[in-house]
Design a protein around this motif. Structure first.
Motif, PDB file in Angstrom:
ATOM      1  N   PRO A  36      -5.830   3.252   6.326  1.00 53.62           N
ATOM      2  CA  PRO A  36      -5.837   1.960   5.626  1.00 53.62           C
ATOM      3  C   PRO A  36      -6.648   0.919   6.388  1.00 53.62           C
ATOM      4  O   PRO A  36      -6.657   0.894   7.626  1.00 53.62           O
ATOM      5  N   SER A  37      -7.319   0.038   5.652  1.00 56.12           N
ATOM      6  CA  SER A  37      -8.220  -0.931   6.272  1.00 56.12           C
ATOM      7  C   SER A  37      -7.500  -1.869   7.226  1.00 56.12           C
ATOM      8  O   SER A  37      -8.060  -2.279   8.244  1.00 56.12           O
ATOM      9  N   HIS A  38      -6.251  -2.227   6.924  1.00 61.07           N
ATOM     10  CA  HIS A  38      -5.542  -3.144   7.819  1.00 61.07           C
ATOM     11  C   HIS A  38      -5.252  -2.499   9.164  1.00 61.07           C
ATOM     12  O   HIS A  38      -5.162  -3.180  10.191  1.00 61.07           O
ATOM     13  N   ARG A  39      -5.131  -1.166   9.194  1.00 60.01           N
ATOM     14  CA  ARG A  39      -4.897  -0.470  10.456  1.00 60.01           C
ATOM     15  C   ARG A  39      -6.158  -0.505  11.321  1.00 60.01           C
ATOM     16  O   ARG A  39      -6.062  -0.487  12.560  1.00 60.01           O
ATOM     17  N   ARG A  40      -7.310  -0.552  10.685  1.00 57.37           N
ATOM     18  CA  ARG A  40      -8.568  -0.642  11.426  1.00 57.37           C
ATOM     19  C   ARG A  40      -8.616  -1.925  12.243  1.00 57.37           C
ATOM     20  O   ARG A  40      -8.948  -1.916  13.428  1.00 57.37           O
ATOM     21  N   GLY A  41      -8.278  -3.058  11.600  1.00 53.78           N
ATOM     22  CA  GLY A  41      -8.279  -4.330  12.310  1.00 53.78           C
ATOM     23  C   GLY A  41      -7.290  -4.345  13.458  1.00 53.78           C
ATOM     24  O   GLY A  41      -7.582  -4.858  14.542  1.00 53.78           O
ATOM     25  N   GLU A  42      -6.119  -3.785  13.228  1.00 55.49           N
ATOM     26  CA  GLU A  42      -5.112  -3.729  14.284  1.00 55.49           C
ATOM     27  C   GLU A  42      -5.598  -2.881  15.457  1.00 55.49           C
ATOM     28  O   GLU A  42      -5.403  -3.238  16.625  1.00 55.49           O
ATOM     29  N   ALA A  43      -6.232  -1.752  15.135  1.00 53.16           N
ATOM     30  CA  ALA A  43      -6.726  -0.865  16.195  1.00 53.16           C
ATOM     31  C   ALA A  43      -7.812  -1.553  17.015  1.00 53.16           C
ATOM     32  O   ALA A  43      -7.823  -1.464  18.251  1.00 53.16           O
ATOM     33  N   LEU A  44      -8.724  -2.246  16.345  1.00 51.52           N
ATOM     34  CA  LEU A  44      -9.775  -2.956  17.064  1.00 51.52           C
ATOM     35  C   LEU A  44      -9.187  -4.021  17.980  1.00 51.52           C
ATOM     36  O   LEU A  44      -9.621  -4.190  19.123  1.00 51.52           O
ATOM     37  N   ALA A  45      -8.184  -4.747  17.488  1.00 51.78           N
ATOM     38  CA  ALA A  45      -7.554  -5.782  18.308  1.00 51.78           C
ATOM     39  C   ALA A  45      -6.883  -5.165  19.532  1.00 51.78           C
ATOM     40  O   ALA A  45      -6.976  -5.706  20.650  1.00 51.78           O
ATOM     41  N   ASP A  46      -6.207  -4.044  19.332  1.00 49.66           N
ATOM     42  CA  ASP A  46      -5.542  -3.378  20.458  1.00 49.66           C
ATOM     43  C   ASP A  46      -6.556  -2.907  21.500  1.00 49.66           C
ATOM     44  O   ASP A  46      -6.336  -3.048  22.712  1.00 49.66           O
ATOM     45  N   LEU A  47      -7.668  -2.344  21.034  1.00 49.02           N
ATOM     46  CA  LEU A  47      -8.668  -1.829  21.969  1.00 49.02           C
ATOM     47  C   LEU A  47      -9.412  -2.961  22.667  1.00 49.02           C
ATOM     48  O   LEU A  47      -9.777  -2.848  23.840  1.00 49.02           O
TER      49      LEU A  47
END
Length: 479
Positions: A333-344
């Motif tokens: 899901p696209s919202h998980r992409r943003g979360e992953a980028l923020a975490d990294l």
């Protein structure tokens, strides 16, 4: 006429060592052991194994190389045997013990995520299998397979394979000017064709194919398997730019035009990609790409990368020649992409396409490297922000710890070469070129800041005042 060259470092300190786990390289912070992930792919378990090994047997610092390999720093002779055993058990051990290339091929980290004209990963696997059976291959031998949605035109290699149509590949040999395309063949025949070239090259006694004499090069072409006799001649696929470099540090050797780094991101080219590179045919949402700042990360960053992959349900992380990692995201899901980028990003990875650090190359420098004389990593971080206006326009910079230029031996718009605590300034050249000026880092940085509304040539031109001319003499000038 080419620019005058500096005297190269002593032979014992020159670039050329190709370390492995069994044969690590001495550096300023201990032994450097290189891991060659098969096809540049790591599982989450392997990422954790590398992080744990870096802590237990090294100093916790891990480099990501331009050939999509990993390097553990701070290893000692006492810890090396356990390191070899642990990583071997994780499926990351050396592939050969004869001094040949531990990993022979380099491919796009997006291979398989795109509508590829050829099956890049299957082809790479076949070439690797052939290579393991060929004795006498020099350790730096590289076969570059172009395809898979990534612009790899700046990567140096010995043999180039480029998809030129559905199920069709063209094979080329590196030379001093770039690449000479010599044969076109069916996808199923390509690995055998490359193997024939490799067998002939192994008997030449040369270290790189680009160094072959014309007669030796002709012998390689004659070694192509007879099955190619009925294939059409190679089409005009373009030279792809000069590709004279060799090492893990970067894409080129400094000859010819500046070599841009591989292009992964979609849309407007990011600063370090050199501008004007083709956009990807892959949908942006199908992958997530991050870089290790200046190619360096820590065990903690790798642990966080594995945790993010856990959360996304991804078991395959690909090491990228941009000195980072690619996570396949198709179906996430696209919202998980943003979360992953923020975490990294929080973990320390470079995630923004316009981050100026992408435009600046550097080596570990002192004290990590025995050849370095300045802490280049810290200096590069300061330079990156000042260089932002130039990065936006596609310009590149390089802060090198010595004239070897391991991080980026090719040309850059601005190269600072450390020497005795100061930096030689090379404009539009490579680290081995003779510098126009020698400055302290702060003096060089001030000139970059001052050049925002002008050009680098103006900023590093003749000193604007007698006082500065005295303080910042040109190399070789006696005052």
């Amino acid at each position: 006429m080419s620019a005058p060259r500096r005297v190269l470092p002593d032979a014992a300190n020159r670039r050329g060592w190709c370390p492995s786990l069994a044969r690590p390289m001495p550096t300023g912070d201990g032994l450097l052991a290189r891991i060659h992930p098969p096809l540049g792919i790591l599982t989450r378990a392997q990422i954790r194994a590398v992080a744990a090994a870096s802590r237990a047997f090294g100093n916790g610092h891990v480099d990501v190389t331009a050939r999509a390999n990993l390097q553990l720093r701070g290893v000692t002779e006492a810890t090396r045997p356990a390191l070899v055993a642990v990583l071997g058990g994780a499926g990351l051990g050396d592939m050969r013990a004869d001094g040949g290339p531990q990993r022979l091929t380099l491919t796009s980290p997006l291979a398989g995520l795109t509508a590829d004209a050829v099956d890049v990963r299957t082809m790479a696997s076949a070439i690797e299998a052939h290579g393991l059976a060929i004795a006498g291959l020099p350790p730096k031998t590289l076969v570059l397979i172009e395809g898979g949605g990534t612009d790899l035109s700046g990567i140096a290699a010995d043999i180039h394979v480029r998809a030129t149509g559905p199920g069709i590949a063209t094979v080329g040999l590196a030379d001093e000017a770039g690449v000479t395309w010599i044969a076109t063949c069916d996808e199923a025949r390509t690995a055998e064709a490359v193997a024939g070239l490799l067998r002939a090259f192994a008997t030449s006694g040369r270290r790189r194919i680009r160094d072959l004499a014309d007669t030796e090069r002709a012998s390689l072409v004659r070694a192509l398997p007879a099955i190619l006799a009925d294939e059409p001649p190679p089409p005009s696929v373009g030279e792809g730019g000069p590709r004279s470099g060799s090492g893990e540090g970067s894409a080129g050797s400094g000859k010819g035009a500046p070599l841009s780094r591989p292009s992964l991101t979609r849309g407007p080219p990011s600063p370090a990609r050199g501008g004007g590179k083709p956009a990807l045919s892959v949908e942006a949402c199908s992958f997530l790409e991050v870089e290790a700042p200046f190619g360096r990360c820590t065990a903690a960053m790798l642990d966080r990368l594995a945790e993010v992959a856990d959360g996304l349900g991804i078991d395959e992380v690909r090491v990228s020649p941009t000195r980072g990692f690619v996570l396949p995201m198709r179906g996430v899901p696209s919202h998980r992409r943003g979360e992953a980028l923020a975490d990294l990003a929080a973990a320390g990875f470079v995630t923004a396409p316009d981050d100026p650090r992408r435009a600046v190359a550097t080596c570990p420098g002192a004290p990590a490297c025995a050849s370095g004389s300045t802490p280049t990593g810290a200096d590069a971080a300061r330079l990156a922000e000042a260089f932002r206006p130039f990065a936006v326009s596609g310009m590149t910079a390089h802060v090198s710890g010595c004239a070897k230029g391991c991080a980026h031996p090719a040309r850059a718009d601005l190269t600072l070469v450390a020497r005795n605590g100061r930096y030689g300034v090379v404009l539009d050249g490579s680290p081995g070129d003779a510098p126009a000026l020698e400055l302290t880092f702060d003096a060089a940085l001030e000139r970059v800041w001052r050049a925002k509304s002008g050009t680098l040539a103006q900023a590093f031109g003749p000193s604007p005042s007698p006082r500065q001319a005295f303080a910042e003499p040109a190399i070789g000038t006696t005052i």
